[in-house]
Design a protein around this motif. Sequence first.
Motif, PDB file in Angstrom:
ATOM      1  N   LEU A  39      26.514  70.173  28.998  1.00  0.00           N
ATOM      2  CA  LEU A  39      25.458  69.162  28.944  1.00  0.00           C
ATOM      3  C   LEU A  39      26.059  67.765  28.816  1.00  0.00           C
ATOM      4  O   LEU A  39      27.082  67.581  28.171  1.00  0.00           O
ATOM      5  N   CYS A  40      25.390  66.800  29.475  1.00  0.00           N
ATOM      6  CA  CYS A  40      25.762  65.400  29.329  1.00  0.00           C
ATOM      7  C   CYS A  40      24.510  64.626  28.960  1.00  0.00           C
ATOM      8  O   CYS A  40      23.479  64.773  29.610  1.00  0.00           O
ATOM      9  N   ARG A  41      24.594  63.800  27.932  1.00  0.00           N
ATOM     10  CA  ARG A  41      23.428  63.034  27.502  1.00  0.00           C
ATOM     11  C   ARG A  41      23.388  61.653  28.128  1.00  0.00           C
ATOM     12  O   ARG A  41      22.459  60.899  27.903  1.00  0.00           O
ATOM     13  N   CYS A  42      24.444  61.278  28.871  1.00  0.00           N
ATOM     14  CA  CYS A  42      24.538  59.882  29.338  1.00  0.00           C
ATOM     15  C   CYS A  42      24.350  59.684  30.836  1.00  0.00           C
ATOM     16  O   CYS A  42      23.714  58.733  31.242  1.00  0.00           O
ATOM     17  N   THR A  43      24.973  60.513  31.659  1.00  0.00           N
ATOM     18  CA  THR A  43      25.239  60.087  33.038  1.00  0.00           C
ATOM     19  C   THR A  43      24.141  60.384  34.045  1.00  0.00           C
ATOM     20  O   THR A  43      24.164  59.836  35.126  1.00  0.00           O
ATOM     21  N   GLY A  44      23.227  61.274  33.734  1.00  0.00           N
ATOM     22  CA  GLY A  44      22.288  61.700  34.766  1.00  0.00           C
ATOM     23  C   GLY A  44      22.952  62.618  35.773  1.00  0.00           C
ATOM     24  O   GLY A  44      22.348  62.976  36.772  1.00  0.00           O
TER      25      GLY A  44
ATOM     26  N   GLY B  63      33.153  59.807  36.408  1.00  0.00           N
ATOM     27  CA  GLY B  63      32.221  60.894  36.046  1.00  0.00           C
ATOM     28  C   GLY B  63      31.950  60.962  34.553  1.00  0.00           C
ATOM     29  O   GLY B  63      31.945  62.059  33.981  1.00  0.00           O
ATOM     30  N   PHE B  64      31.731  59.820  33.932  1.00  0.00           N
ATOM     31  CA  PHE B  64      31.491  59.799  32.482  1.00  0.00           C
ATOM     32  C   PHE B  64      30.922  58.437  32.086  1.00  0.00           C
ATOM     33  O   PHE B  64      31.039  57.468  32.832  1.00  0.00           O
ATOM     34  N   GLN B  65      30.295  58.410  30.923  1.00  0.00           N
ATOM     35  CA  GLN B  65      29.941  57.121  30.314  1.00  0.00           C
ATOM     36  C   GLN B  65      30.582  57.067  28.932  1.00  0.00           C
ATOM     37  O   GLN B  65      31.651  56.522  28.762  1.00  0.00           O
ATOM     38  N   CYS B  66      29.968  57.727  27.937  1.00  0.00           N
ATOM     39  CA  CYS B  66      30.609  57.702  26.611  1.00  0.00           C
ATOM     40  C   CYS B  66      31.837  58.603  26.587  1.00  0.00           C
ATOM     41  O   CYS B  66      32.733  58.422  25.779  1.00  0.00           O
ATOM     42  N   GLY B  67      31.867  59.604  27.459  1.00  0.00           N
ATOM     43  CA  GLY B  67      33.033  60.483  27.576  1.00  0.00           C
ATOM     44  C   GLY B  67      33.032  61.696  26.650  1.00  0.00           C
ATOM     45  O   GLY B  67      33.954  62.506  26.710  1.00  0.00           O
ATOM     46  N   TYR B  68      31.984  61.816  25.833  1.00  0.00           N
ATOM     47  CA  TYR B  68      32.033  62.906  24.853  1.00  0.00           C
ATOM     48  C   TYR B  68      32.023  64.285  25.513  1.00  0.00           C
ATOM     49  O   TYR B  68      32.695  65.205  25.060  1.00  0.00           O
ATOM     50  N   CYS B  69      31.316  64.403  26.617  1.00  0.00           N
ATOM     51  CA  CYS B  69      31.203  65.703  27.294  1.00  0.00           C
ATOM     52  C   CYS B  69      32.335  65.939  28.286  1.00  0.00           C
ATOM     53  O   CYS B  69      32.460  67.037  28.842  1.00  0.00           O
TER      54      CYS B  69
HETATM   55  S1  FES Z   1      29.266  60.901  29.218  1.00  0.00           S
HETATM   56 FE1  FES Z   1      28.261  60.761  27.300  1.00  0.00          FE
HETATM   57  S2  FES Z   1      27.614  62.794  26.928  1.00  0.00           S
HETATM   58 FE2  FES Z   1      28.387  62.856  28.922  1.00  0.00          FE
END
Ligand code: FES
Length: 156
Positions: A135-140, A98-104
């Motif tokens: 908010l998440c900017r990566c995962t959709g 449940g993440f890509q960059c993981g920031y959120c």
């Molecule tokens: S995984 Fe990158 S902002 Fe959510």
Amino acid sequence: MISYSGYNSVELFVNGENWEVIIKPSETLLSILRDKIGLTGPKVGCENGDCGACTVLLDGQPVKSCLVLGVEAIGKSVVTVEGLHKTEAQKAFVEEGGFQCGYCTAGFIVNTYALLEEIPDANVSEKVEWLSSNLCRCTGYENIQKAVDSAQRMKK
Ligand code: FES
Ligand code: FES
């Protein structure tokens, strides 16, 4: 009411431990957790209450720690994502990717945990509404939704 000015030595109860920290009254809980206690799970995003990356639990309620002063947390229980490492919410985000960059991700895990404590049988719209503060900017959001559903199933 206690009034604080200048630097103060205070005790904060975080993830089940007491921490003595020296803080200014203007310091946010987010900056104290990261810079003085070394818990970098809560992330610095907007610092404006909009993104949810800094979400922690304060006496069990999810709060944006960028909007909470450290002095407001005195006498309360603070839980960060580091304190949720054996929970269904954390496990589900790992298993479902449940993440890509993981920031959120820390914010989502903390808020998912809070959701499942408050409304264990949350329906789809309740889950979407509850998590709309993050908010998440990566995962959709697709894998985030799968992770929330999975955590809910694990908890039953
Ligand atoms: S995984 Fe990158 S902002 Fe959510
Ligand atoms: S950093 Fe706190 S809500 Fe964005």
